[in-house]
Design a protein around this motif. Structure first.
Motif, short mmCIF file in Angstrom:
data_model
loop_
_atom_site.label_atom_id
_atom_site.label_comp_id
_atom_site.label_asym_id
_atom_site.label_seq_id
_atom_site.Cartn_x
_atom_site.Cartn_y
_atom_site.Cartn_z
N VAL A 114 -49.09 55.49 -6.83
CA VAL A 114 -50.23 55.84 -5.98
C VAL A 114 -50.00 55.36 -4.55
O VAL A 114 -50.36 56.05 -3.59
N ALA A 115 -49.38 54.19 -4.38
CA ALA A 115 -49.11 53.68 -3.04
C ALA A 115 -48.14 54.58 -2.29
O ALA A 115 -48.30 54.83 -1.09
N HIS A 116 -47.13 55.09 -2.98
CA HIS A 116 -46.20 56.00 -2.31
C HIS A 116 -46.88 57.32 -1.97
O HIS A 116 -46.62 57.91 -0.91
N LEU A 117 -47.74 57.80 -2.84
CA LEU A 117 -48.46 59.04 -2.55
C LEU A 117 -49.38 58.87 -1.35
O LEU A 117 -49.58 59.82 -0.57
N LYS A 118 -49.93 57.67 -1.17
CA LYS A 118 -50.79 57.41 -0.01
C LYS A 118 -49.99 57.41 1.28
O LYS A 118 -50.49 57.86 2.33
N GLU A 122 -41.96 65.30 -10.20
CA GLU A 122 -40.57 64.85 -10.36
C GLU A 122 -40.09 64.06 -9.15
O GLU A 122 -39.38 63.05 -9.29
N ASP A 123 -40.51 64.48 -7.95
CA ASP A 123 -40.11 63.75 -6.74
C ASP A 123 -40.74 62.37 -6.69
O ASP A 123 -40.10 61.40 -6.27
N ILE A 124 -42.00 62.28 -7.09
CA ILE A 124 -42.67 60.97 -7.09
C ILE A 124 -41.99 60.04 -8.07
O ILE A 124 -41.78 58.85 -7.79
N ALA A 125 -41.59 60.56 -9.24
CA ALA A 125 -40.93 59.72 -10.24
C ALA A 125 -39.57 59.23 -9.76
O ALA A 125 -39.18 58.08 -10.01
N ILE A 126 -38.85 60.08 -9.04
CA ILE A 126 -37.52 59.69 -8.56
C ILE A 126 -37.63 58.66 -7.44
O ILE A 126 -36.92 57.65 -7.43
N VAL A 127 -38.52 58.90 -6.49
CA VAL A 127 -38.63 58.00 -5.33
C VAL A 127 -39.15 56.63 -5.74
O VAL A 127 -38.65 55.59 -5.29
N THR A 128 -40.16 56.60 -6.61
CA THR A 128 -40.77 55.32 -7.01
C THR A 128 -40.08 54.69 -8.21
O THR A 128 -40.44 53.57 -8.60
N SER A 137 -51.47 65.03 -4.34
CA SER A 137 -51.75 64.48 -3.01
C SER A 137 -52.74 63.34 -3.14
O SER A 137 -53.40 63.18 -4.19
N TYR A 138 -52.85 62.55 -2.09
CA TYR A 138 -53.73 61.38 -2.09
C TYR A 138 -55.09 61.76 -1.52
O TYR A 138 -55.19 62.47 -0.52
#
Length: 298
Positions: free
Chosen positions: A91-95, A104-110, A140-141
């Motif tokens: 959630v912090a990265h999405l913010k 998939e991108d959120i899982a890879i980056v975080t 999205s946040y």
């Protein structure tokens, strides 16, 4: 061998002994005539201690670079194995990302198992700050305010001012990073009013300016109304409570005077000397007042 040939051979020998890898030249002592010139010196840098002019065994100590390590803080070792910790990272990265992202991108980056852990994915989808668009399959946040431009910012400020309150600049900045610069521009244009902190003058609250002047400038208040305003005097706290009571009004809870002996008010403990009667337990002491000094008769 002629004298000229000897001088040429000596010059070539001295020239071959020059160390061009250092600032200093190290010519060898002159050799007797007729001796063969030594072979060429190695052109590479020589190790410390072997360089002429430097004492043997003397080496320069290399200073280790200082590392700013705070030992009182634990090191960041990643997202961990706890589901709640991984959820916070996602959630912090999405913010911090202004644009929607794929799962998939959120899982890879975080580095979180959002695509494989069903429990984590369920919590992520139902998070109150995560918005999901099924048409684009993007996440999205959810910010407090949906502001992305200067006109939208002015509309949001105007809408909240009509409700009798302003907007915190900090919340607007979280929704749109360029909000503080846009607010300062709106302040110069006379569209909004801004309050600042007393310490460093940072933007704090913003309000919509409902009273604006025309092209000639701001509206001027007549002197008569200004004199009436300055002639008003606010009574002191005691007289104010009396005036309100005479008009059948009551002060608010914040301005009401608290009685000195109000219940619930804690005071310091007072020591009171009380004479307590001694409780007689032994029956053979019945009839004897132990609260008085007793001296047995001989």
């Amino acid at each position: 061998m002629s004298t000229l040939a000897k001088d040429a051979a000596s010059f070539k020998s001295a020239l071959a002994r020059q160390d061009y890898t250092s600032w200093h030249s190290n010519p060898a002592p002159p050799q007797p005539s007729g001796s063969q010139p030594p072979g060429p010196q190695p052109s590479g840098p020589q190790p410390p201690g072997d360089t002429p002019g430097e004492e043997s065994g003397e080496k320069k100590k290399k200073k280790k670079p200082k590392q700013n390590v705070v030992y009182s803080q634990p090191a960041d070792t990643g997202t961990g194995n706890n589901v709640n910790t991984q959820l916070v990272y996602a959630v912090a990265h999405l913010k911090s990302t202004p644009n929607p992202m794929r799962l998939e991108d959120i899982a890879i980056v975080t580095n979180t198992p959002l695509t494989t852990d069903s429990g984590l994915l369920e919590k992520f989808k139902h998070h109150d700050r995560v918005a999901y668009d099924p048409k684009t399959d993007l996440y999205s946040y959810k910010h407090d305010y949906n502001v992305r431009s200067k006109p939208a910012l002015l509309t949001e400020i105007q809408r909240h001012t009509r409700k009798g309150r302003g907007l915190a600049v900090r919340s607007l900045k979280d929704s749109w990073k360029e909000a503080p610069q846009a607010i300062e521009e709106l302040e110069k244009e006379g569209e909004v009013f801004v309050t600042r902190t007393a310490k460093d003058g940072q933007l704090r609250m913003v309000f919509y300016n409902e009273v604006k002047g025309d092209d000639q400038g701001p509206i001027e208040v007549e002197k008569e109304f200004m004199d009436l305003w300055h002639s008003l005097k606010v009574p002191n706290e005691t007289d104010l409570l009396k005036d309100l009571a005479s008009e059948g009004l009551q002060a608010t809870a914040a301005e009401a005077a608290i009685p000195k002996n109000a219940p619930g008010k804690k005071k310091g403990k007072k020591t009171v000397n009380r004479q307590r009667q001694a409780k007689i337990i032994n029956t053979h002491l019945a009839g004897i007042d132990l609260s008085k000094d007793y001296a047995p008769t001989r």
